[in-house]
Design an enzyme around this catalytic site. Structure first.
Site, PDB file in Angstrom:
ATOM      1  CD  GLU A  89      74.923 -35.531  31.081  1.00  0.00           C
ATOM      2  OE1 GLU A  89      73.763 -35.131  30.990  1.00  0.00           O
ATOM      3  OE2 GLU A  89      75.885 -34.753  31.193  1.00  0.00           O
ATOM      4  CB  CYS A 102      83.510 -37.562  25.145  1.00  0.00           C
ATOM      5  SG  CYS A 102      84.010 -36.745  26.648  1.00  0.00           S
ATOM      6  CB  CYS A 109      84.759 -34.892  39.241  1.00  0.00           C
ATOM      7  SG  CYS A 109      86.531 -34.645  38.992  1.00  0.00           S
ATOM      8  CB  CYS A 113      88.526 -27.800  37.628  1.00  0.00           C
ATOM      9  SG  CYS A 113      89.856 -29.011  37.563  1.00  0.00           S
ATOM     10  CB  CYS A 116      84.902 -28.296  35.507  1.00  0.00           C
ATOM     11  SG  CYS A 116      84.290 -29.824  34.766  1.00  0.00           S
ATOM     12  CB  CYS A 330      84.984 -29.581  27.263  1.00  0.00           C
ATOM     13  SG  CYS A 330      85.613 -30.082  25.693  1.00  0.00           S
TER      14      CYS A 330
HETATM   15  N1  SAH Z   1      89.370 -34.844  34.782  1.00  0.00           N
HETATM   16  C1  SAH Z   1      90.007 -34.981  33.496  1.00  0.00           C
HETATM   17  C2  SAH Z   1      89.007 -35.340  32.439  1.00  0.00           C
HETATM   18  C3  SAH Z   1      88.022 -34.241  32.092  1.00  0.00           C
HETATM   19  S1  SAH Z   1      88.441 -33.751  30.517  1.00  0.00           S
HETATM   20  C4  SAH Z   1      90.808 -33.738  33.179  1.00  0.00           C
HETATM   21  O1  SAH Z   1      90.739 -32.796  33.957  1.00  0.00           O
HETATM   22  O2  SAH Z   1      91.549 -33.724  32.199  1.00  0.00           O
HETATM   23  C5  SAH Z   1      87.495 -32.412  30.212  1.00  0.00           C
HETATM   24  C6  SAH Z   1      88.323 -31.252  29.703  1.00  0.00           C
HETATM   25  O3  SAH Z   1      87.440 -30.135  29.538  1.00  0.00           O
HETATM   26  C7  SAH Z   1      89.369 -30.838  30.719  1.00  0.00           C
HETATM   27  O4  SAH Z   1      90.500 -30.319  30.094  1.00  0.00           O
HETATM   28  C8  SAH Z   1      88.612 -29.748  31.446  1.00  0.00           C
HETATM   29  O5  SAH Z   1      89.471 -28.902  32.140  1.00  0.00           O
HETATM   30  C9  SAH Z   1      87.918 -29.048  30.309  1.00  0.00           C
HETATM   31  N2  SAH Z   1      86.759 -28.259  30.730  1.00  0.00           N
HETATM   32  C10 SAH Z   1      86.095 -28.306  31.897  1.00  0.00           C
HETATM   33  N3  SAH Z   1      85.091 -27.426  31.915  1.00  0.00           N
HETATM   34  C11 SAH Z   1      85.109 -26.816  30.716  1.00  0.00           C
HETATM   35  C12 SAH Z   1      84.289 -25.845  30.100  1.00  0.00           C
HETATM   36  N4  SAH Z   1      83.227 -25.353  30.726  1.00  0.00           N
HETATM   37  N5  SAH Z   1      84.597 -25.454  28.862  1.00  0.00           N
HETATM   38  C13 SAH Z   1      85.632 -26.002  28.196  1.00  0.00           C
HETATM   39  N6  SAH Z   1      86.430 -26.945  28.707  1.00  0.00           N
HETATM   40  C14 SAH Z   1      86.165 -27.345  29.962  1.00  0.00           C
END
Ligand code: SAH
Length: 338
Positions: A89, A102, A109, A113, A116, A330
């Site tokens: 996506e 984005c 992945c 985390c 996420c 995000c």
């Molecule tokens: N793997 C990279 C790129 C992903 S960026 C990284 O970790 O930076 C996506 C961003 O959104 C990251 O900062 C991630 O931690 C954050 N994120 C993930 N799940 C989220 C959620 N449910 N709500 C808000 N931010 C989230």
């Protein structure tokens, strides 16, 4: 046969030089692809027939496909089907200052985390450079407008697909490519230290964002397994080195998870950790998803957290919330549609 959208101008120059041709042909090819949007190699009319014939043997210009587009206020989510059937996506956002996309960098992945959604599907494979470039090309074509900025914050960990994302950046940044200025391109990483170091040597003026999300190892270990490999002290040292070397300000992303990392103490720890560094903190209100138990911090807790950082002279903003109603925010992107 290789997809031509995976080639940087330098790679095409090498290709033509090996063929005994002038390297300037690479610029001509870039102009056809990215300025005139001509994708049929046979129509590159300023290149001689024999060269075109060889190019047609060596390259294809096959496209991934848009499978679905969901629209929300100021946001569109694109579901793409890759040529091998995998899905990814990308999200288009309309800001006052322009259009930003984005993009995803991997199918799934491996960073794990805990909060996420994208990481619930383990990495299937890296995206090829052309698959990242085509996300931008197809979105531009769909809306018939040019994109102004790119964030690598979709599905995947960009620094776990380092070579391909660097080539992607070179292609979109090239003045004869999509000509998106380096200051309008942001790479976000969960903190893969060796790659941050490598990135700092490249002298691309691209923005770097670090997903920190915790100010102590105790907090960060609970939500980001990568912290057990690259802990906070090592990460902050690397950020310091990066700033010293590149003279660029680094963005610190901090997702606000209710009662996990959002207390006054957490804010004080974060302010102490970042004191004196050329960084700016982007607080991200957590986007809840039905599969994961974490909750979003209340507005009151976010405000308190913000004020503590602000009063300690840390640059801080709260990220605007986009696309929650179409699961385009995000951490809500995933590679399988529901
Ligand atoms: N793997 C990279 C790129 C992903 S960026 C990284 O970790 O930076 C996506 C961003 O959104 C990251 O900062 C991630 O931690 C954050 N994120 C993930 N799940 C989220 C959620 N449910 N709500 C808000 N931010 C989230």
């Amino acid at each position: 046969m290789n997809n031509i959208f995976g080639y940087t101008k330098e790679m095409l120059e090498d290709y033509f030089i090996k063929m005994g041709e002038k390297k300037f042909k690479a610029t001509q090819v870039f102009e056809w692809l990215y300025i005139h949007n001509e994708y049929n190699i046979a129509n590159f009319s300023n290149i001689k027939k024999e060269v075109l014939a060889k190019m047609q043997e060596d390259f294809n210009a096959d496209f991934i496909k848009i499978e679905q587009v969901l629209e929300g206020k100021d946001v569109k989510k694109f579901l793409f089907r890759l040529l091998d059937g995998e899905k990814i996506e990308a999200v288009l956002m309309e800001h006052d200052y322009g259009l930003s996309v984005c993009v995803s960098s991997q199918v799934g992945c491996n960073m794990g985390c805990k909060f996420c959604e994208s990481g619930r599907l383990k990495k299937v494979r890296n995206l090829e450079t052309y698959e990242i470039v085509e996300q931008i090309l197809l979105i531009q074509k769909y809306i018939n407008k040019r994109i102004n900025s790119i964030v690598m914050m979709g599905i995947g960990e960009p620094f776990d697909n380092y070579n391909n994302i660097i080539n992607f950046i070179k292609i979109v940044n090239d003045p004869k490519g999509l000509a998106i200025g380096s200051r309008h391109i942001t790479v976000s990483t969960c903190g893969l230290i060796p790659k941050i170091k490598e990135f700092s040597n490249l002298e691309l003026q691209v923005n770097l964002a670090i997903s920190l999300h915790g100010a102590t190892d105790e907090v960060r270990n609970k939500i980001m397994p990568v912290n057990k490999v690259y802990n906070i002290e090592a990460l902050i040292d690397t950020i310091k080195e990066y700033i010293a070397k590149t003279n660029r300000r680094v963005t610190i992303e901090y997702v606000m998870l209710n009662m996990i990392n959002d207390s006054e103490n957490d804010a004080i720890n974060l302010a102490n950790l970042l004191k004196g560094l050329n960084v700016y903190v982007n607080l991200i209100p957590y986007n809840e998803t039905k599969n994961i138990g974490f909750k979003k911090s209340s507005k009151d807790r976010i405000d308190k957290f913000f004020n503590i950082l602000n009063s300690r002279k840390i640059n801080v903003t709260v990220r605007r919330e986009f696309g929650g109603n179409i699961k385009a925010a995000c951490g809500q992107l995933r590679s399988e549609s529901d």
